[in-house]
Design a protein around this motif. Structure first.
Motif, PDB file in Angstrom:
ATOM      1  N   ASP A  86       0.834  -1.207   0.000  1.00  0.00           N
ATOM      2  CA  ASP A  86       0.000   0.000   0.000  1.00  0.00           C
ATOM      3  C   ASP A  86       0.867   1.254   0.000  1.00  0.00           C
ATOM      4  OD1 ASP A  86      -2.260  -1.544   0.056  1.00  0.00           O
ATOM      5  OD2 ASP A  86      -2.605  -1.337   2.203  1.00  0.00           O
ATOM      6  N   LEU A  87       1.865   1.286   0.892  1.00  0.00           N
ATOM      7  CA  LEU A  87       2.745   2.455   0.989  1.00  0.00           C
ATOM      8  C   LEU A  87       3.530   2.671  -0.297  1.00  0.00           C
ATOM      9  CD1 LEU A  87       4.128   2.043   4.624  1.00  0.00           C
ATOM     10  CD2 LEU A  87       2.666   3.887   3.795  1.00  0.00           C
ATOM     11  N   LEU A  88       4.048   1.572  -0.885  1.00  0.00           N
ATOM     12  CA  LEU A  88       4.848   1.671  -2.104  1.00  0.00           C
ATOM     13  C   LEU A  88       4.026   2.220  -3.261  1.00  0.00           C
ATOM     14  CD1 LEU A  88       7.611   1.004  -3.455  1.00  0.00           C
ATOM     15  CD2 LEU A  88       6.628  -1.206  -4.071  1.00  0.00           C
ATOM     16  N   VAL A  89       2.861   1.609  -3.497  1.00  0.00           N
ATOM     17  CA  VAL A  89       2.041   1.974  -4.657  1.00  0.00           C
ATOM     18  C   VAL A  89       1.338   3.312  -4.459  1.00  0.00           C
ATOM     19  CG1 VAL A  89       0.075   1.289  -6.083  1.00  0.00           C
ATOM     20  CG2 VAL A  89       1.698  -0.438  -5.301  1.00  0.00           C
ATOM     21  N   SER A  90       0.901   3.587  -3.242  1.00  0.00           N
ATOM     22  CA  SER A  90       0.060   4.762  -3.005  1.00  0.00           C
ATOM     23  C   SER A  90       0.836   6.030  -2.667  1.00  0.00           C
ATOM     24  CB  SER A  90      -0.934   4.477  -1.872  1.00  0.00           C
ATOM     25  OG  SER A  90      -1.750   3.380  -2.198  1.00  0.00           O
ATOM     26  N   ILE A  91       2.046   5.894  -2.134  1.00  0.00           N
ATOM     27  CA  ILE A  91       2.776   7.078  -1.678  1.00  0.00           C
ATOM     28  C   ILE A  91       4.173   7.181  -2.282  1.00  0.00           C
ATOM     29  CG2 ILE A  91       3.762   8.216   0.356  1.00  0.00           C
ATOM     30  CD1 ILE A  91       1.343   7.256   1.938  1.00  0.00           C
ATOM     31  N   VAL A  92       4.985   6.089  -2.190  1.00  0.00           N
ATOM     32  CA  VAL A  92       6.387   6.168  -2.614  1.00  0.00           C
ATOM     33  C   VAL A  92       6.511   6.387  -4.122  1.00  0.00           C
ATOM     34  CG1 VAL A  92       8.586   4.954  -2.706  1.00  0.00           C
ATOM     35  CG2 VAL A  92       7.160   4.775  -0.666  1.00  0.00           C
ATOM     36  N   ILE A  93       5.889   5.506  -4.929  1.00  0.00           N
ATOM     37  CA  ILE A  93       6.005   5.612  -6.388  1.00  0.00           C
ATOM     38  C   ILE A  93       5.436   6.931  -6.911  1.00  0.00           C
ATOM     39  CG2 ILE A  93       5.228   4.628  -8.587  1.00  0.00           C
ATOM     40  CD1 ILE A  93       5.512   1.861  -7.353  1.00  0.00           C
ATOM     41  N   PRO A  94       4.206   7.338  -6.496  1.00  0.00           N
ATOM     42  CA  PRO A  94       3.694   8.629  -6.969  1.00  0.00           C
ATOM     43  C   PRO A  94       4.585   9.807  -6.591  1.00  0.00           C
ATOM     44  CG  PRO A  94       1.928   7.347  -6.000  1.00  0.00           C
ATOM     45  CD  PRO A  94       3.189   6.629  -5.692  1.00  0.00           C
ATOM     46  N   SER A  95       5.141   9.783  -5.365  1.00  0.00           N
ATOM     47  CA  SER A  95       6.015  10.873  -4.928  1.00  0.00           C
ATOM     48  C   SER A  95       7.275  10.939  -5.780  1.00  0.00           C
ATOM     49  CB  SER A  95       6.385  10.695  -3.451  1.00  0.00           C
ATOM     50  OG  SER A  95       5.230  10.763  -2.645  1.00  0.00           O
ATOM     51  N   LEU A  96       7.857   9.765  -6.086  1.00  0.00           N
ATOM     52  CA  LEU A  96       9.056   9.736  -6.929  1.00  0.00           C
ATOM     53  C   LEU A  96       8.759  10.251  -8.331  1.00  0.00           C
ATOM     54  CD1 LEU A  96      10.679   6.331  -5.875  1.00  0.00           C
ATOM     55  CD2 LEU A  96      11.523   8.627  -5.395  1.00  0.00           C
ATOM     56  N   ILE A  97       7.587   9.906  -8.871  1.00  0.00           N
ATOM     57  CA  ILE A  97       7.204  10.398 -10.201  1.00  0.00           C
ATOM     58  C   ILE A  97       7.114  11.923 -10.195  1.00  0.00           C
ATOM     59  CG2 ILE A  97       5.296  10.505 -11.880  1.00  0.00           C
ATOM     60  CD1 ILE A  97       4.758   7.548 -11.226  1.00  0.00           C
ATOM     61  N   LEU A  98       6.466  12.475  -9.183  1.00  0.00           N
ATOM     62  CA  LEU A  98       6.324  13.925  -9.096  1.00  0.00           C
ATOM     63  C   LEU A  98       7.668  14.620  -8.915  1.00  0.00           C
ATOM     64  CD1 LEU A  98       3.144  14.610  -6.936  1.00  0.00           C
ATOM     65  CD2 LEU A  98       3.557  15.351  -9.266  1.00  0.00           C
ATOM     66  N   MET A  99       8.528  14.033  -8.095  1.00  0.00           N
ATOM     67  CA  MET A  99       9.776  14.703  -7.752  1.00  0.00           C
ATOM     68  C   MET A  99      10.841  14.544  -8.822  1.00  0.00           C
ATOM     69  SD  MET A  99       9.916  13.656  -3.718  1.00  0.00           S
ATOM     70  CE  MET A  99       8.600  14.141  -2.599  1.00  0.00           C
ATOM     71  N   LYS A 100      10.848  13.380  -9.507  1.00  0.00           N
ATOM     72  CA  LYS A 100      11.919  13.091 -10.453  1.00  0.00           C
ATOM     73  C   LYS A 100      11.522  13.293 -11.913  1.00  0.00           C
ATOM     74  CE  LYS A 100      14.774  11.734  -7.222  1.00  0.00           C
ATOM     75  NZ  LYS A 100      15.962  12.546  -6.874  1.00  0.00           N
ATOM     76  N   LEU A 101      10.236  13.206 -12.239  1.00  0.00           N
ATOM     77  CA  LEU A 101       9.827  13.203 -13.643  1.00  0.00           C
ATOM     78  C   LEU A 101       8.924  14.367 -14.025  1.00  0.00           C
ATOM     79  CD1 LEU A 101       9.043   9.379 -14.022  1.00  0.00           C
ATOM     80  CD2 LEU A 101      11.170  10.572 -14.543  1.00  0.00           C
ATOM     81  N   SER A 102       8.819  15.379 -13.159  1.00  0.00           N
ATOM     82  CA  SER A 102       7.930  16.495 -13.458  1.00  0.00           C
ATOM     83  C   SER A 102       8.607  17.623 -14.234  1.00  0.00           C
ATOM     84  CB  SER A 102       7.318  17.051 -12.166  1.00  0.00           C
ATOM     85  OG  SER A 102       8.334  17.475 -11.283  1.00  0.00           O
ATOM     86  N   GLY A 103       9.899  17.483 -14.510  1.00  0.00           N
ATOM     87  CA  GLY A 103      10.590  18.483 -15.312  1.00  0.00           C
ATOM     88  C   GLY A 103      10.139  18.447 -16.766  1.00  0.00           C
TER      89      GLY A 103
END
Length: 252
Positions: free
Chosen positions: A19-36
């Protein structure tokens, strides 16, 4: 007819770390690393980031007819982070958001102690980790159910404390590191830097505190039931351990 449909419905098994991985960790990494702009851009990073907790929450709801609290929290967290970037709000709003999410989790842990499903039971004292039925039977035999419930309540208070610690540290780090206007490349880079710094400064201490809470819970179980940790491990963990030993070749 209704009984048949309930029988055919798969049993829901708590999977807090998934739950933590799919719901919080992965989305946060996408926003932080791939939003450029050279990657997904702010809009698509938000859309794809939100798709993970939304999809996971809908899957749990349709398959098991259960609401996933962590998935809902992930949608709120990702939505707030992405919204701050898209609306180009001041960096102080990011600091508030970073503090608000763990604060809400900590409050949810406290509120859950007043319900029949405390979050500590879901994360630490659940059948996927411990043989709950065996422990409960031993507690009844030793007339220690009330004392164990009090210890479990203490563990809930300690557990909520780890999130309050994270909330305070998140706010301090966000105010210290993220100073550029939201929606800029510098903002995204500072967000990534904050993530890297937050791991040793927040995640590791929180993990140590979590291990300490689990040790406190195990020591309580040990004292009240007389069982060792191996004796109260979940049966499926025992089976996995036995199969692993059985696969080893004989020394002869």
């Amino acid at each position: 007819m209704n009984q048949a449909s309930q029988t055919s419905r798969p049993t829901h098994k708590p999977r807090p770390w998934v739950d933590l991985l799919v719901s919080i960790v992965i989305p946060s990494l996408i926003l932080m690393k791939l939003s450029g702009d050279e990657y997904l851009g702010n809009t698509w990073a938000l859309v794809i980031g939100l798709a993970f907790p939304l999809g996971w929450g809908l899957f749990e709801l349709i398959r098991y007819r259960k609401y996933n609290f962590i998935a809902v929290l992930g949608v709120i967290s990702v939505g707030l982070t992405g919204g701050i970037g898209l609306m180009e709000l001041g960096p102080q709003w990011l600091a508030i958001k970073e503090a608000a999410v763990p604060l809400l989790i900590g409050l949810a842990v406290l509120v859950s102690t007043r319900t029949s499903y405390p979050l500590v039971r879901t994360l630490l004292y659940n059948p996927s980790v411990l043989d709950v039925d065996k422990i409960q039977q031993a507690l009844v035999e030793h007339q220690a159910v009330a004392e164990f419930e009090q210890r479990l309540l203490n563990a809930s208070y300690l557990f909520s404390g780890t999130f309050f610690f994270s909330s305070a540290m998140n706010y301090i780090l966000a105010k210290w590191i993220v100073t550029s206007p939201a929606g800029t490349q510098a903002f995204n880079e500072e967000l990534g830097q904050m993530t890297l710094v937050s791991y040793p400064m927040i995640a590791i201490p929180s993990m140590i505190m979590m291990i300490g809470i689990f040790y406190y819970l195990w020591r309580t179980i040990r004292r009240l039931t007389g069982y060792t940790l191996e004796e109260v491990m979940s049966p499926h963990l025992h089976q996995h351990h036995d199969q692993s030993n059985g696969d080893q070749p004989s020394s002869k």
